[in-house]
Design a protein around this motif. Structure first.
Motif, mmCIF file in Angstrom:
data_model
loop_
_atom_site.group_PDB
_atom_site.id
_atom_site.type_symbol
_atom_site.label_atom_id
_atom_site.label_comp_id
_atom_site.label_asym_id
_atom_site.label_seq_id
_atom_site.Cartn_x
_atom_site.Cartn_y
_atom_site.Cartn_z
ATOM 1 N N LYS A 196 6.359 8.980 -7.103
ATOM 2 C CA LYS A 196 7.223 7.938 -7.649
ATOM 3 C C LYS A 196 7.027 6.614 -6.935
ATOM 4 C CE LYS A 196 10.932 10.725 -9.672
ATOM 5 N NZ LYS A 196 12.369 11.052 -9.663
ATOM 6 N N GLN A 197 7.017 6.637 -5.619
ATOM 7 C CA GLN A 197 6.869 5.377 -4.888
ATOM 8 C C GLN A 197 5.458 4.807 -5.040
ATOM 9 O OE1 GLN A 197 7.872 6.233 -0.832
ATOM 10 N NE2 GLN A 197 6.461 7.954 -0.650
ATOM 11 N N CYS A 198 4.475 5.694 -5.155
ATOM 12 C CA CYS A 198 3.098 5.221 -5.353
ATOM 13 C C CYS A 198 2.956 4.524 -6.704
ATOM 14 C CB CYS A 198 2.120 6.391 -5.266
ATOM 15 S SG CYS A 198 1.966 7.090 -3.609
ATOM 16 N N PHE A 199 3.588 5.084 -7.730
ATOM 17 C CA PHE A 199 3.526 4.470 -9.055
ATOM 18 C C PHE A 199 4.273 3.144 -9.083
ATOM 19 C CE2 PHE A 199 5.799 3.870 -13.120
ATOM 20 C CZ PHE A 199 4.706 3.518 -13.907
ATOM 21 N N ALA A 200 5.478 3.122 -8.545
ATOM 22 C CA ALA A 200 6.289 1.901 -8.570
ATOM 23 C C ALA A 200 5.597 0.765 -7.826
ATOM 24 C CB ALA A 200 7.661 2.174 -7.965
ATOM 25 N N TYR A 201 4.828 1.081 -6.798
ATOM 26 C CA TYR A 201 4.140 0.059 -6.001
ATOM 27 C C TYR A 201 3.127 -0.723 -6.840
ATOM 28 C CZ TYR A 201 2.013 -1.977 -1.785
ATOM 29 O OH TYR A 201 1.564 -2.838 -0.822
ATOM 30 N N CYS A 202 2.676 -0.114 -7.942
ATOM 31 C CA CYS A 202 1.685 -0.771 -8.798
ATOM 32 C C CYS A 202 2.258 -1.983 -9.519
ATOM 33 C CB CYS A 202 1.113 0.225 -9.806
ATOM 34 S SG CYS A 202 0.183 1.566 -9.029
ATOM 35 N N ALA A 203 3.583 -2.163 -9.488
ATOM 36 C CA ALA A 203 4.189 -3.376 -10.044
ATOM 37 C C ALA A 203 3.767 -4.605 -9.260
ATOM 38 C CB ALA A 203 5.717 -3.235 -10.047
ATOM 39 N N LEU A 204 3.113 -4.407 -8.117
ATOM 40 C CA LEU A 204 2.614 -5.504 -7.290
ATOM 41 C C LEU A 204 1.513 -6.290 -7.999
ATOM 42 C CD1 LEU A 204 2.958 -6.464 -4.228
ATOM 43 C CD2 LEU A 204 0.869 -5.170 -3.786
ATOM 44 N N PHE A 205 0.810 -5.637 -8.943
ATOM 45 C CA PHE A 205 -0.313 -6.261 -9.638
ATOM 46 C C PHE A 205 0.125 -6.765 -11.009
ATOM 47 C CE2 PHE A 205 -1.967 -2.908 -6.867
ATOM 48 C CZ PHE A 205 -2.822 -3.652 -6.067
ATOM 49 N N PRO A 206 -0.453 -7.861 -11.489
ATOM 50 C CA PRO A 206 -0.083 -8.366 -12.819
ATOM 51 C C PRO A 206 -0.645 -7.480 -13.925
ATOM 52 C CG PRO A 206 -1.858 -9.684 -11.890
ATOM 53 C CD PRO A 206 -1.434 -8.724 -10.810
ATOM 54 N N LYS A 207 -0.164 -7.698 -15.126
ATOM 55 C CA LYS A 207 -0.646 -6.940 -16.278
ATOM 56 C C LYS A 207 -2.141 -7.189 -16.479
ATOM 57 C CE LYS A 207 3.684 -6.591 -18.846
ATOM 58 N NZ LYS A 207 4.420 -6.902 -20.074
ATOM 59 N N ASP A 208 -2.820 -6.167 -16.927
ATOM 60 C CA ASP A 208 -4.248 -6.206 -17.255
ATOM 61 C C ASP A 208 -5.136 -6.382 -16.025
ATOM 62 O OD1 ASP A 208 -5.903 -5.884 -19.572
ATOM 63 O OD2 ASP A 208 -6.620 -7.913 -19.263
ATOM 64 N N TYR A 209 -4.579 -6.210 -14.842
ATOM 65 C CA TYR A 209 -5.342 -6.337 -13.597
ATOM 66 C C TYR A 209 -6.150 -5.065 -13.369
ATOM 67 C CZ TYR A 209 -6.187 -7.670 -8.684
ATOM 68 O OH TYR A 209 -6.762 -8.026 -7.489
ATOM 69 N N ILE A 210 -7.415 -5.225 -13.033
ATOM 70 C CA ILE A 210 -8.249 -4.062 -12.717
ATOM 71 C C ILE A 210 -8.004 -3.689 -11.257
ATOM 72 C CG2 ILE A 210 -10.600 -3.183 -12.510
ATOM 73 C CD1 ILE A 210 -11.413 -5.023 -14.770
ATOM 74 N N ILE A 211 -7.451 -2.501 -11.040
ATOM 75 C CA ILE A 211 -7.077 -2.055 -9.701
ATOM 76 C C ILE A 211 -8.154 -1.107 -9.174
ATOM 77 C CG2 ILE A 211 -5.280 -0.989 -8.296
ATOM 78 C CD1 ILE A 211 -3.336 -1.434 -10.630
ATOM 79 N N GLN A 212 -8.765 -1.461 -8.065
ATOM 80 C CA GLN A 212 -9.755 -0.586 -7.441
ATOM 81 C C GLN A 212 -9.043 0.603 -6.793
ATOM 82 O OE1 GLN A 212 -13.061 -1.142 -7.832
ATOM 83 N NE2 GLN A 212 -12.441 -2.929 -9.050
ATOM 84 N N LYS A 213 -9.559 1.791 -7.062
ATOM 85 C CA LYS A 213 -8.925 2.991 -6.518
ATOM 86 C C LYS A 213 -8.885 2.957 -4.997
ATOM 87 C CE LYS A 213 -11.125 6.965 -6.339
ATOM 88 N NZ LYS A 213 -11.713 8.293 -6.642
ATOM 89 N N LYS A 214 -9.975 2.561 -4.386
ATOM 90 C CA LYS A 214 -10.023 2.553 -2.921
ATOM 91 C C LYS A 214 -8.984 1.605 -2.352
ATOM 92 C CE LYS A 214 -13.266 2.322 0.937
ATOM 93 N NZ LYS A 214 -14.681 2.154 1.344
ATOM 94 N N LEU A 215 -8.822 0.436 -2.979
ATOM 95 C CA LEU A 215 -7.803 -0.524 -2.548
ATOM 96 C C LEU A 215 -6.416 0.089 -2.640
ATOM 97 C CD1 LEU A 215 -6.531 -3.340 -1.973
ATOM 98 C CD2 LEU A 215 -6.764 -3.811 -4.424
#
Length: 812
Positions: A196-215
């Motif tokens: 849950k906390q790992c998913f919610a943390y993704c709100a840090l990035f804007p919409k349509d942002y490509i998130i690198q897994k390693k990052l």
């Protein structure tokens, strides 16, 4: 061009993103009038297709301002707007929008079944299948809802749980109310606590942002979200599993894969992003121009636009993440220092373009675990940085002036990832680096020249690698010409079983004639000591100056000097990529009949550059028909090699998809019977004989891409090419004798891209160009006759090509 618009209809940002989509380059620092001019240069008069995805703007004035900025395209240019609001369609002047229907019942079930059940498992749970089909009907054909619920139910086969989803009031009301967010919330509510906390943390990035897994894994690790179930499990492996779990629940969507199906990056669907923001809104914020105040409860802050001033409202707050994807415009070091020093509880920070003094201020942030200083404006990292005892990740990409890492680097005892590239002035690694035994990422290691006494005391040697056995991924060792065999032996690369890619680079050696023989022998001793672990998948050897290969590359420990060098290379059976570069002295690489396998039996890519004396590769004293084949080799590049080597490797490679032959002037033809080249899809011929060019085409009936470069005596295209009906891309470059294109070019009915470059004697285009109805791109450069004849409306050849959507013609 594809641009995600989403909630923020900022005209300047929108134009900037269109330019980025069209040109693949960032233009962050331009004003609107400059952006408009650049947009015009790239699109005016061209046929384009622009997708504006997920538009929410209902302000007619903003839309009018934007549409006037778009250049007039060629006939057939189109703009496609996707939206979830019928009012948006009205604002942009569309009376009858195309309404995308939901999936059909059978399509919905197929999608749900593939996500909710393991293959064949549905037969074991007929009750769940019945409940699942009712759930699917209630999803009203909405793919995102089906994916989300299917991914969630995959992890629970209790009938009571499935029934509770079926009876959920939000699912029952789907279609009667417009908001599907409450249904998506079910997937979050059913997550384990650690996800849950790992998913919610993704709100840090804007919409349509490509998130690198390693990052993402590194950020989770820095926040303490990763909980290993076994003390022997690495935190990174735990994070990778968390990522995989969120992906399987359809909360992430993969963007980029490696060949081994290892996912490198992901995106979050806009509605899933809305869900993350609704959950984390009290703790996570993306700062934009609209944000005036920041609540004291906010712990995680990100900025993705440049700001003139420090966000003063953050000073002194309990911020754990400050992630700035662009730099500050201010040059006032004191204000930056004050801002940084106030963030006492910071665990994660990314700040671009920081000056030296500001970096020193970071040393006071004792809780820091993730530090990204890419594009920093400093020549060396202050030694004070080594006070960050908890630091796990340090990133230093594109620090162009960086000359030296901190001499007390060894004090960063928890450092796991030192990410750095070649865009700097580094020439050696600090002494003591080898004490950082937790290191997993070290992509580059420079071997310094220790001739200077003062540098010698702080310069790390190759033996710093001795105890770094947790290294993963890629390692490139540069300036091996400065290394000695005695120290290289202590690097113990053979013990680094998680390394996948190894590049050994001798570039930069400046040897005198008198010492050349000694230094060549030293290179052999160094190479002898750098034996990798058998798990290695990619190996590159660049500018190697030794007269022989080491024993670990040879069979039965033979030590055969040139010209009879026989190498046993099966010690790395997992290797898929091999590149050899500038091995001028090597004449032969062979195995013995006692070995039943070829070199690198799983090799997929082989690239050989500048091996002018290498004649043999394969089995010694074995007839050609008995030589082992390379069933997995798909990509073969041969540049300035011998005819013998070229013929041999082509003849034993049964699955080639891409073949590139360059600078092999004595090669005239291939042996008859090479039917296996029917798998070839891409062929590049450069600076070779005209006879080879004509001959190769007859073996390549399934070609999709053909590149003919610098065949100076080529007068006309190979006749056999007219029968290659699969050809989609044709590039002709640097063929100075080419005078005409054949009439039969009209038979290449699949051709979609044609590029003609530096063919100065090509006088005209044939009438049959009109027959190329699938040709959508024509590029002509450096062809003076064609430049005049193909001018729009006025050129003699213009009627032959006017049907082509995209035409680029330049004099040079």
């Amino acid at each position: 061009m594809w641009v995600c618009v989403s909630d923020d209809f900022d005209v300047k940002v929108l134009v900037r993103n269109i330019i980025k989509s069209a040109t693949n380059r960032d233009v962050e620092n331009l004003e609107l009038d400059q952006l408009q001019e650049l947009l015009k240069q790239n699109l005016d008069g061209k046929r384009y297709f622009l997708v504006l995805d997920d538009v929410w703007n209902e302000d007619k004035k903003k839309w009018g301002q934007f549409i006037t900025l778009l250049p007039v395209g060629a006939n057939g240019s189109k703009i496609l707007v996707t939206t979830r609001s019928t009012r948006v369609a009205s604002v942009i002047g569309i009376d009858s929008p195309f309404i995308v229907e939901g999936l059909k019942d059978d399509e919905s079930w197929d999608l749900f079944e593939s996500l909710a059940f393991k293959k064949g498992e549905e037969q074991m749970h007929p009750n769940l299948v019945a409940i699942g089909k009712e759930i699917v009907k209630m999803c009203k054909g909405v793919p995102l809802v089906i994916e989300t619920l299917g991914g969630m139910l995959y992890f629970n086969t209790q009938e009571s749980h499935w029934l509770s989803i079926k009876k959920n009031k939000n699912l029952v009301l789907l279609g009667e109310e417009n908001d599907i967010l409450p249904i998506l919330r079910l997937s979050y509510d059913n997550l384990p606590v650690h996800l849950k906390q790992c998913f919610a943390y993704c709100a840090l990035f804007p919409k349509d942002y490509i998130i690198q897994k390693k990052l993402l894994v590194q950020l989770w690790m820095a926040q303490g979200y990763l909980q290993p179930y076994d003390e022997n499990i690495d935190l990174e492996d735990v994070g990778n599993q968390y990522f995989k779990d969120l992906l399987s629940r359809s909360l992430f969507h993969k963007v980029e894969n490696k060949d081994d199906n290892n996912i490198l990056s992901c995106k979050v669907h806009d509605l899933i992003h809305d869900l993350a923001q609704s959950i984390a809104k009290s703790e996570v914020i993306i700062v934009t121009d609209d944000v005036k105040t920041i609540s004291h409860r906010i712990h995680h802050v990100s900025l993705f636009a440049k700001y003139d001033d420090m966000p003063e409202d953050l000073i002194g707050k309990s911020i754990r993440t400050f992630f700035m994807d662009t730099g500050f415009r201010v040059d006032h070091d004191s204000s930056i220092n004050k801002f940084i020093s106030s963030l006492k509880g910071l665990r994660v920070t990314k700040m671009k373009c920081l000056p030296y003094e500001a970096v020193s201020s970071l040393a006071k942030l004792s809780h820091l675990r993730y530090l990204d200083l890419s594009y920093g404006r400093f020549e060396n990292l202050p030694n004070a940085i080594t006070r960050l005892k908890h630091l796990q990740t340090l990133k230093l990409f594109s620090c162009y002036n960086l000359k030296e890492l901190p001499r007390n680097m060894k004090k960063l005892i928890n450092l796991r990832h030192l990410e750095i590239d070649e865009d700097n002035e580094l020439s050696y690694m600090p002494r003591g680096l080898g004490e950082l035994t937790n290191l997993q990422t070290l992509p580059l290691f420079w071997v310094g020249n220790d001739s200077g006494e003062s540098r010698h005391k702080r310069m790390g040697r190759l033996n710093e690698l001795r105890f770094l056995n947790n290294l993963r991924g890629q390692l490139e060792i540069k300036k091996l010409s400065n290394a000695r065999g005695s120290e290289a032996k202590e690097a113990i690369l053979e013990g680094k079983q998680s390394l996948e890619c190894l590049r050994l680079d001798w570039e930069g050696q400046e040897a005198s004639d008198e010492s050349e023989e000694d230094e060549s022998e030293e290179a052999v001793l160094v190479m002898e000591s750098l034996q990798p672990h058998p798990n290695l998948k990619e190996l590159s050897i660049v500018y190697y100056t030794g007269v022989r290969f080491p024993n670990w590359m040879m069979n039965d420990g033979l030590d055969l000097l040139l010209p009879n060098l026989f190498c046993h290379l099966c010690t790395t059976p997992s290797l898929k990529y091999l590149e050899l570069f500038d091995l001028i002295a090597v004449e032969c690489m062979m195995d013995y009949p006692s070995s039943a396998k070829p070199f690198f039996p799983r090799l997929k890519t082989l690239r050989l550059f500048s091996l002018p004396n290498l004649k043999g590769w394969g089995m010694r004293d074995v007839a050609a028909e008995q030589a082992p084949s390379y069933p997995y080799l798909e990509d073969l590049l041969l540049d300035y090699t011998t005819v013998e080597l070229c013929l041999h490797l082509i003849s034993v490679s049964s699955s080639l998809k891409s073949l590139s032959i360059r600078c092999i002037n004595d090669l005239i033809s291939l042996p008859e019977g090479l039917q296996h080249l029917s798998t070839l899809q891409t062929l590049t011929i450069r600076d070779c004989s005209t006879e080879l060019c004509l001959h190769l085409i007859s073996f390549s009936s399934s070609l999709k891409s053909l590149y003919i470069n610098e065949i100076e005596d080529l007068i006309s295209l190979p006749e056999g090419l007219q029968h290659v009906s699969t050809l989609q891309t044709l590039t002709i470059r640097g063929c100075s004798s080419l005078a005409t294109l054949p009439d039969w070019i009209g038979r290449l009915t699949s051709l979609s891209e044609l590029c003609i470059d530096e063919c100065p004697n090509l006088t005209s285009l044939p009438e049959e160009m009109r027959s190329l109805r699938h040709l959508h791109t024509l590029e002509i450069y450096g062809c003076p006759y064609l430049y005049e004849r193909c001018q729009k409306e006025t050129g003699e050849d213009w009627p032959k090509i006017s049907h082509i959507p995209e035409i680029i013609i330049r004099r040079w």
